[in-house]
Design a protein around this motif. Structure first.
Motif, PDB file in Angstrom:
ATOM      1  N   GLN A 143       0.759  -1.140   0.032  1.00 52.29           N
ATOM      2  CA  GLN A 143      -0.057   0.076  -0.043  1.00 52.29           C
ATOM      3  C   GLN A 143       0.669   1.268   0.163  1.00 52.29           C
ATOM      4  N   HIS A 144       2.058   1.201   0.678  1.00 55.92           N
ATOM      5  CA  HIS A 144       2.819   2.311   0.669  1.00 55.92           C
ATOM      6  C   HIS A 144       3.478   2.516  -0.476  1.00 55.92           C
ATOM      7  N   LEU A 145       3.742   1.209  -1.041  1.00 55.29           N
ATOM      8  CA  LEU A 145       4.566   1.821  -2.419  1.00 55.29           C
ATOM      9  C   LEU A 145       3.639   2.186  -3.497  1.00 55.29           C
ATOM     10  N   SER A 146       2.333   1.549  -3.620  1.00 53.81           N
ATOM     11  CA  SER A 146       1.177   2.076  -4.314  1.00 53.81           C
ATOM     12  C   SER A 146       0.771   3.484  -4.201  1.00 53.81           C
ATOM     13  N   ALA A 147       1.342   3.974  -3.006  1.00 56.04           N
ATOM     14  CA  ALA A 147       0.893   5.590  -2.867  1.00 56.04           C
ATOM     15  C   ALA A 147       2.042   6.411  -3.790  1.00 56.04           C
ATOM     16  N   LEU A 148       3.019   6.002  -3.908  1.00 54.99           N
ATOM     17  CA  LEU A 148       4.206   6.592  -4.557  1.00 54.99           C
ATOM     18  C   LEU A 148       3.811   7.060  -6.122  1.00 54.99           C
ATOM     19  N   ARG A 149       2.838   6.534  -6.439  1.00 59.34           N
ATOM     20  CA  ARG A 149       2.432   6.897  -8.064  1.00 59.34           C
ATOM     21  C   ARG A 149       2.144   8.228  -7.653  1.00 59.34           C
ATOM     22  N   GLU A 170      14.070  -1.545  -7.035  1.00 61.70           N
ATOM     23  CA  GLU A 170      13.247  -1.863  -8.126  1.00 61.70           C
ATOM     24  C   GLU A 170      11.720  -1.695  -7.849  1.00 61.70           C
ATOM     25  N   LYS A 171      11.366  -1.990  -6.740  1.00 68.05           N
ATOM     26  CA  LYS A 171       9.922  -1.877  -6.365  1.00 68.05           C
ATOM     27  C   LYS A 171       9.679  -0.136  -6.308  1.00 68.05           C
ATOM     28  N   VAL A 172      10.488   0.638  -5.744  1.00 63.60           N
ATOM     29  CA  VAL A 172      10.215   1.987  -5.749  1.00 63.60           C
ATOM     30  C   VAL A 172      10.388   2.755  -7.156  1.00 63.60           C
ATOM     31  N   GLU A 173      11.426   2.055  -8.143  1.00 66.27           N
ATOM     32  CA  GLU A 173      11.326   2.556  -9.321  1.00 66.27           C
ATOM     33  C   GLU A 173       9.977   2.160 -10.251  1.00 66.27           C
ATOM     34  N   ALA A 174       9.456   1.050  -9.882  1.00 66.84           N
ATOM     35  CA  ALA A 174       8.213   0.516 -10.608  1.00 66.84           C
ATOM     36  C   ALA A 174       6.953   1.587 -10.367  1.00 66.84           C
ATOM     37  N   ALA A 175       7.060   1.736  -8.964  1.00 66.98           N
ATOM     38  CA  ALA A 175       5.872   2.493  -8.441  1.00 66.98           C
ATOM     39  C   ALA A 175       5.979   3.939  -8.959  1.00 66.98           C
TER      40      ALA A 175
END
Length: 239
Positions: A143-149, A170-175
């Protein structure tokens, strides 16, 4: 460079303010401490921002009582996304915006725990740029990463040997990419956690280094600093 008090919802909060030479106005930066607290290293980081033309304020997140209790409540605030620590960080931003020496643009930078707070607050529309460095993710990481959009522009630095944060870059970059957020995400292959924090003891705790992947490394740290200042100059300028 001095300790100050500033207004916050739970009552006056304390912080370390670093002021550039000259008359300003300058962009502001809220510096968020790592788990170690208000160390010489974090004050040095604040002063480094001032030396590069930023009005920098570092909240003392462990300044509201006995340290053990403050650590617990601060970590709870990171995990839940609310509470005194979050309020004190946002209040630090508001203090900078109200300072006539500030241009009104404010970034946020954090390390380890502070990097987690940086990731948490970057999507809330209150900061103009963010620099999480090996930011610890809360329990609800997806949920935290999704908010980075919807994050503000972000420059993130991580270590490939950081056992606390496997695959985080990789996860931060993708979000961020999903939200088309201006970004500079870099994973350094030969370092682990806290590679930018120089606490002043050489290769300090072998067990910590082995388990977490801790090691300060000047070449990677200096490259990360170069990227942070270039990114902040672009998104928080002019100075």
């Amino acid at each position: 460079m001095s300790m100050i008090d500033y207004a916050a919802p739970a009552g006056p909060a304390s912080g370390y303010l670093s002021v550039p030479e000259g008359d300003g106005p300058w962009p502001g930066v809220v510096v968020v401490q790592d788990i170690m607290g208000m160390t010489t290293d974090i004050r040095r980081i604040s002063d480094r921002f001032a030396a590069n033309g930023y009005l920098a304020l570092t909240p003392a997140l462990y300044g509201r009582g006995p340290k053990v209790g403050c650590v617990v409540t601060t970590m709870r605030s990171l995990m839940t996304g609310k509470g005194t620590a979050v309020d004190d960080i946002i209040a630090a931003r508001d203090h900078l915006v109200a300072d006539p020496r500030c241009t009104g643009k404010v970034g946020i930078v954090g390390f380890c725990m502070g990097g987690g707070f940086t990731l948490l607050l970057a999507p809330r529309g209150i900061f103009d740029a963010a620099a999480p460095n090996y930011g610890v993710l809360p329990r609800n990481a997806s949920q935290h990463l999704s908010a980075l959009r919807s994050s503000c522009p972000m420059v993130a630095s991580l270590g490939a040997k950081d056992h606390l944060l496997p695959g985080a870059a990789e996860k931060v970059e993708a979000a961020l990419a999903e939200g088309d957020v201006p970004r500079d995400v870099k994973e350094y292959p030969e370092v682990g956690h806290s590679f930018m924090n120089d606490w002043g003891f050489p290769r300090p705790v072998p067990t910590l280094e082995r388990v977490v992947g801790y090691n300060y490394s000047e070449p990677e740290a200096e490259d990360a600093w170069r990227r942070i200042f270039a990114f902040f100059d672009e998104h928080l300028g002019p100075k």
